[in-house]
Scaffold this motif. Structure first.
Motif, PDB file in Angstrom:
ATOM      1  N   ILE A  85      -5.096  -6.979   2.036  1.00  0.00           N
ATOM      2  CA  ILE A  85      -5.598  -5.747   2.660  1.00  0.00           C
ATOM      3  C   ILE A  85      -5.216  -4.531   1.822  1.00  0.00           C
ATOM      4  O   ILE A  85      -6.036  -3.639   1.579  1.00  0.00           O
ATOM      5  CB  ILE A  85      -5.055  -5.606   4.103  1.00  0.00           C
ATOM      6  N   ARG A  86      -3.958  -4.479   1.358  1.00  0.00           N
ATOM      7  CA  ARG A  86      -3.530  -3.346   0.537  1.00  0.00           C
ATOM      8  C   ARG A  86      -4.348  -3.255  -0.749  1.00  0.00           C
ATOM      9  O   ARG A  86      -4.705  -2.165  -1.192  1.00  0.00           O
ATOM     10  CB  ARG A  86      -2.040  -3.463   0.205  1.00  0.00           C
TER      11      ARG A  86
ATOM     12  N   SER B  53      -5.415   1.169   4.902  1.00  0.00           N
ATOM     13  CA  SER B  53      -4.925  -0.161   4.502  1.00  0.00           C
ATOM     14  C   SER B  53      -3.478  -0.414   4.904  1.00  0.00           C
ATOM     15  O   SER B  53      -3.132  -1.531   5.267  1.00  0.00           O
ATOM     16  CB  SER B  53      -5.078  -0.363   2.992  1.00  0.00           C
TER      17      SER B  53
ATOM     18  N   ALA C 242      -2.697  -3.470   7.119  1.00  0.00           N
ATOM     19  CA  ALA C 242      -1.857  -4.528   6.548  1.00  0.00           C
ATOM     20  C   ALA C 242      -0.714  -4.890   7.488  1.00  0.00           C
ATOM     21  O   ALA C 242      -0.386  -6.065   7.650  1.00  0.00           O
ATOM     22  CB  ALA C 242      -1.305  -4.087   5.193  1.00  0.00           C
TER      23      ALA C 242
END
Length: 201
Positions: A102-103, A110, A114
């Motif tokens: 996700i990051r 994000s 995350a």
């Protein structure tokens, strides 16, 4: 995640960014974009179906919470993408791997997304407990209402079937016995349930 897996996922993300019309500079992906991302990263269909079921439950709970403010979009997309790390591994490491993916996608939200993804494991895992599972030493206990909604909603589904908390932990109990750690996990899940329902009623 080993180095080869990390390089592979980075290549898949690079290809995704180069060959999709998704705007990765916005806050969060839409539902359709999240599904496209997961498919292109190779997440199996049965996992996506599970995530859709969890998303519906988390969204419904979020809509009914009146006592605290809830970021409903974060809940929906967090629930929808909570198992994204399973495109690499199906072990407990899928939580932190999912957070890392996700990051790397780079949406504005994000960091929050995350944390939702990382903190859905069981009913929350402390940094000390993480060491026992060979996970990066982080806190995996859900703290925000959005993290709690996704974690709890995940505990109410086995695949895309609705189950009780006890039933959801049955596979772990069958494998490891009803040890102290699992008793604590079931207790944490019930505390999550009480807290969430307490925000509704």
């Amino acid at each position: 995640m080993n180095k080869a897996q990390e390089l592979d996922i980075e290549a898949r993300i690079k290809d995704l960014k180069a060959n999709s019309k998704i705007d990765f500079s916005k806050s969060l992906p839409t539902k359709e974009e999240a599904i496209e991302i997961m498919k292109k990263l190779g997440l199996p269909k049965n996992i996506i179906n599970h995530e859709l079921a969890v998303m519906r439950k988390a969204r419904d709970l979020a809509y009914n919470i009146t006592k605290v403010e809830v970021d409903i979009e974060l809940v929906k997309i967090g629930a929808l993408m909570h198992d994204i790390g399973r495109c690499v591994l199906h072990s407990m490491a899928h939580g932190p791997i999912g957070g890392d993916i996700i990051r790397k996608l780079g949406f504005k939200s994000s960091k929050k997304l995350a944390r939702v993804v990382e903190r859905h494991l069981l009913a929350g895992i402390s940094a000390d407990e993480a060491e026992k599972f060979d996970l990066p030493e982080r806190n995996y206990i859900p703290e925000t209402i959005e993290e709690k909604l996704v974690c709890f909603s995940d505990k109410l589904h086995s695949g895309s079937r609705k189950v009780t908390i006890e039933k959801r932990f049955q596979r772990w109990i069958a494998k490891h016995g009803l040890n102290q750690f699992l008793k604590e996990q079931i207790n944490r899940a019930k505390i999550l349930e009480e807290e969430i329902l307490g925000q509704i009623y």
